[in-house]
Design a protein around this motif. Structure first.
Motif, PDB file in Angstrom:
ATOM      1  N   GLU A  93      14.876  -4.422 -14.300  1.00 26.11           N
ATOM      2  CA  GLU A  93      13.740  -3.787 -13.636  1.00 26.11           C
ATOM      3  C   GLU A  93      13.976  -3.665 -12.130  1.00 26.11           C
ATOM      4  O   GLU A  93      13.550  -2.705 -11.496  1.00 26.11           O
ATOM      5  CB  GLU A  93      12.460  -4.578 -13.911  1.00 26.11           C
ATOM      6  CG  GLU A  93      11.997  -4.532 -15.362  1.00 26.11           C
ATOM      7  CD  GLU A  93      11.731  -3.112 -15.828  1.00 26.11           C
ATOM      8  OE1 GLU A  93      10.680  -2.552 -15.491  1.00 26.11           O
ATOM      9  OE2 GLU A  93      12.601  -2.548 -16.534  1.00 26.11           O
ATOM     10  N   ARG A  96      15.860  -0.647 -11.416  1.00 25.22           N
ATOM     11  CA  ARG A  96      15.032   0.567 -11.513  1.00 25.22           C
ATOM     12  C   ARG A  96      14.183   0.768 -10.271  1.00 25.22           C
ATOM     13  O   ARG A  96      13.617   1.844 -10.072  1.00 25.22           O
ATOM     14  CB  ARG A  96      14.098   0.483 -12.719  1.00 25.22           C
ATOM     15  CG  ARG A  96      14.737   0.690 -14.051  1.00 25.22           C
ATOM     16  CD  ARG A  96      13.741   1.259 -15.046  1.00 25.22           C
ATOM     17  NE  ARG A  96      12.517   0.493 -15.134  1.00 25.22           N
ATOM     18  CZ  ARG A  96      11.306   1.047 -15.295  1.00 25.22           C
ATOM     19  NH1 ARG A  96      11.153   2.345 -15.330  1.00 25.22           N
ATOM     20  NH2 ARG A  96      10.231   0.271 -15.391  1.00 25.22           N
ATOM     21  N   VAL A  98      11.678  -1.633  -9.499  1.00 18.89           N
ATOM     22  CA  VAL A  98      10.422  -2.346  -9.716  1.00 18.89           C
ATOM     23  C   VAL A  98      10.359  -3.563  -8.794  1.00 18.89           C
ATOM     24  O   VAL A  98      11.351  -4.271  -8.603  1.00 18.89           O
ATOM     25  CB  VAL A  98      10.296  -2.789 -11.191  1.00 18.89           C
ATOM     26  CG1 VAL A  98       9.004  -3.568 -11.412  1.00 18.89           C
ATOM     27  CG2 VAL A  98      10.348  -1.578 -12.117  1.00 18.89           C
ATOM     28  N   THR A 100       9.792  -7.037  -8.421  1.00 19.94           N
ATOM     29  CA  THR A 100       9.763  -8.191  -9.330  1.00 19.94           C
ATOM     30  C   THR A 100       9.529  -9.508  -8.605  1.00 19.94           C
ATOM     31  O   THR A 100       9.850 -10.574  -9.134  1.00 19.94           O
ATOM     32  CB  THR A 100      11.084  -8.268 -10.117  1.00 19.94           C
ATOM     33  OG1 THR A 100      12.163  -8.472  -9.193  1.00 19.94           O
ATOM     34  CG2 THR A 100      11.330  -6.994 -10.913  1.00 19.94           C
ATOM     35  N   HIS A 318       5.813  -7.518 -16.648  1.00 23.78           N
ATOM     36  CA  HIS A 318       5.229  -6.389 -17.380  1.00 23.78           C
ATOM     37  C   HIS A 318       4.229  -5.644 -16.500  1.00 23.78           C
ATOM     38  O   HIS A 318       4.212  -4.402 -16.480  1.00 23.78           O
ATOM     39  CB  HIS A 318       4.544  -6.906 -18.647  1.00 23.78           C
ATOM     40  CG  HIS A 318       3.843  -5.844 -19.435  1.00 23.78           C
ATOM     41  ND1 HIS A 318       4.508  -4.893 -20.188  1.00 23.78           N
ATOM     42  CD2 HIS A 318       2.517  -5.562 -19.573  1.00 23.78           C
ATOM     43  CE1 HIS A 318       3.639  -4.088 -20.755  1.00 23.78           C
ATOM     44  NE2 HIS A 318       2.420  -4.473 -20.397  1.00 23.78           N
ATOM     45  N   SER A 321       6.113  -3.663 -13.935  1.00 24.69           N
ATOM     46  CA  SER A 321       6.775  -2.524 -14.568  1.00 24.69           C
ATOM     47  C   SER A 321       5.781  -1.412 -14.884  1.00 24.69           C
ATOM     48  O   SER A 321       6.054  -0.228 -14.663  1.00 24.69           O
ATOM     49  CB  SER A 321       7.483  -2.985 -15.846  1.00 24.69           C
ATOM     50  OG  SER A 321       8.113  -1.898 -16.490  1.00 24.69           O
ATOM     51  N   ASN A 325       5.856   2.278 -13.379  1.00 24.76           N
ATOM     52  CA  ASN A 325       5.891   3.446 -14.263  1.00 24.76           C
ATOM     53  C   ASN A 325       4.736   4.397 -13.979  1.00 24.76           C
ATOM     54  O   ASN A 325       4.898   5.629 -14.000  1.00 24.76           O
ATOM     55  CB  ASN A 325       5.843   3.009 -15.727  1.00 24.76           C
ATOM     56  CG  ASN A 325       7.137   2.370 -16.191  1.00 24.76           C
ATOM     57  OD1 ASN A 325       8.174   2.487 -15.531  1.00 24.76           O
ATOM     58  ND2 ASN A 325       7.104   1.699 -17.325  1.00 24.76           N
TER      59      ASN A 325
END
Length: 486
Positions: A93, A96, A98, A100, A318, A321, A325
């Motif tokens: 992630e 990508r 994200v 975190t 989650h 993410s 998204n």
């Protein structure tokens, strides 16, 4: 003879007695016959027959005990999270883009607590139940921050004593309840054991939070504090009520964290005097209960603690993410909506379907599916575009009317028609289509043509005036930029 209720009862009892006598005689005759046959039969037949008789006789007793025996509470299963896989997911992630940090912080905390080897207890309860007082008793030199309005802890503080660390959590009914409640619940998941502190019967709000804690199968001890204010009868009634509500899943102990109480003293001359009397401290029952929980299965407590922190890390990953998204998806929809507006300004009239903008529509659907790792082929994309185009045929005039009304918000352009109005219409179409696809792939994990069609229609016909005005402003800006270049 006149029949009455008494006479009828005597007749029924006589009939039952006669039936019982006949039954006994028949059974006696059968048993004697069987006994005679068994004496003449081989010994193994007699033994086998005896075993069968014993089994048949004990079967009802076994069934009765099976039904009436209280069910044993099984040790709750710990949700096993592969730590290595979770770390790989966090790294993926991160690549990508994200954020975190929250998940990384949980993983770092897990490693820190493992290395320290300390046993962590979370002190949980509503305002003024005596959490700070309990800390004072255990650690007299500790300084506990309190809220002068509510008289409760306003932040989570960690206090160490040897290999024991106690977290004093904020009262969940204090100021900023939602934020403090989340903090308390998360810290409870990171602990080995939770002490749920009460000073009366469990209220409805306390019970809701207790049930949330119980969902994580967290070992708990329920402590009823300030018992000096109750009589023995009242204490017994409170304990019964608490145990009933928690279904006796956890121990309930009675404690006193000290303090003072006012008492009225009547002197010999009749004068009354109010004095402050020290309340004796008694927290040994709580310490004994915690020690018992630890002794039962210390290794399981470590597994529960690790699982709780890993679950928090997974949950926060989650959430991060999903937020990432959502932001990328909105940017994708806006970007393709703008492309559709540019394409529409170059065309003479809007089509009744999406054929003119087919390439942009295909890219929009494909990018949203890739963002959510949803496999999709060209046939599915064509079905979605065809379905949306078919629905558009029945609402083209309505979409154009919304676009025309949006343009009226701009002075000097109120009566404009043609390319700009068509561009606004296409902006509404692609915005609605993108959100419909996003709803399907984010909630179902697949590109559902029927759901996308229905959601597209709802979005299209329910387009807000503000959205149409924003798209009209965008179309006018693009149109002026193109005119300036010429």
């Amino acid at each position: 003879m006149k029949l009455n209720s008494k006479t009828l009862l005597v007749m029924i009892l006589a009939a039952l007695g006669l039936f019982a006598l006949v039954l006994v005689l028949v059974l006696a005759e059968k048993l004697l016959t069987i006994w005679q046959h068994l004496q003449e039969a081989p010994i193994w037949v007699t033994v086998l027959y005896g075993i069968i008789i014993v089994l048949v006789a004990t079967l009802p007793v076994w069934a009765f005990l099976k039904i009436t025996r209280p069910k044993q509470v099984k040790e709750p299963a710990v949700k096993v999270i592969d730590e290595s896989s979770l770390e790989q997911a966090i790294e993926k992630e991160q690549q990508r883009g994200v954020d975190t940090q929250a998940a990384d912080a949980e993983m770092a905390l897990l490693r820190q607590r493992r290395a320290s080897g300390k046993f962590h207890i979370s002190l949980f309860g509503s305002a003024s139940t005596g959490k700070s007082s309990l800390i004072d008793v255990l650690m007299p030199e500790a300084q506990v921050a309190t809220d002068v309005v509510k008289g409760t802890t306003i932040d989570a503080h960690h206090y160490s004593y040897g290999q024991l660390e106690i977290t004093d959590l904020p009262g969940f009914d204090a100021v900023d309840q939602q934020q403090l409640e989340q903090l308390a619940l998360e810290e409870s998941r990171r602990a080995h054991v939770v002490v749920f502190l009460l000073n009366s019967d469990i209220s409805r709000s306390e019970m809701l939070l207790f049930e949330q804690l119980n969902q994580w199968h967290k070992p708990m001890v329920v402590a009823l504090n300030k018992v000096d204010v109750y009589s023995d009868q009242q204490i017994n009634a409170l304990v019964d009520a608490i145990e009933h509500k928690i279904t006796k899943q956890f121990p309930v102990v009675l404690i006193n964290t000290g303090g003072f109480k006012e008492v009225t003293v009547v002197h010999a001359d009749g004068q009354r005097e109010t004095q402050h009397q020290t309340i004796p401290v008694n927290i040994k029952p709580l310490i004994d209960a915690i020690e018992q929980v630890i002794q039962d299965n210390p290794e399981a407590l470590h597994r529960f603690r690790d699982a709780g922190i890993l679950m928090l890390a997974e949950q926060k990953l989650h959430q991060a993410s999903e937020q990432f998204n959502q932001e990328v998806a909105e940017d994708t929809i806006d970007r393709h909506t703008k492309r559709a507006i540019v394409g529409a300004l170059a065309s003479v009239a809007p089509g009744s379907d999406l054929v003119i903008q087919g390439t942009i529509g295909t890219q929009l659907v494909r990018e949203l599916c890739q963002l959510y790792d949803v496999p999709v082929n060209q046939l599915q994309i064509d079905q979605v575009l065809k379905s949306a185009g078919g629905k558009l045929r029945t609402s083209t005039s309505l979409v154009l009317a919304v676009a025309g009304n949006a343009l009226k918000a701009f002075p000097g352009i109120g009566t404009a028609a043609g390319g700009i109005m068509h561009a606004v219409a296409y902006g509404l179409i692609f915005n609605s289509l993108g959100k419909a696809v996003l709803t399907s792939v984010s909630t179902q994990g697949q590109l559902d043509v029927e759901q996308t069609k229905q959601t597209f229609e709802e979005n299209l016909l329910g387009s807000s005036k503000e959205l149409a005005k924003d798209l009209a402003k965008m179309a006018l800006t693009i149109s002026r930029q193109k005119a300036g270049k010429k």
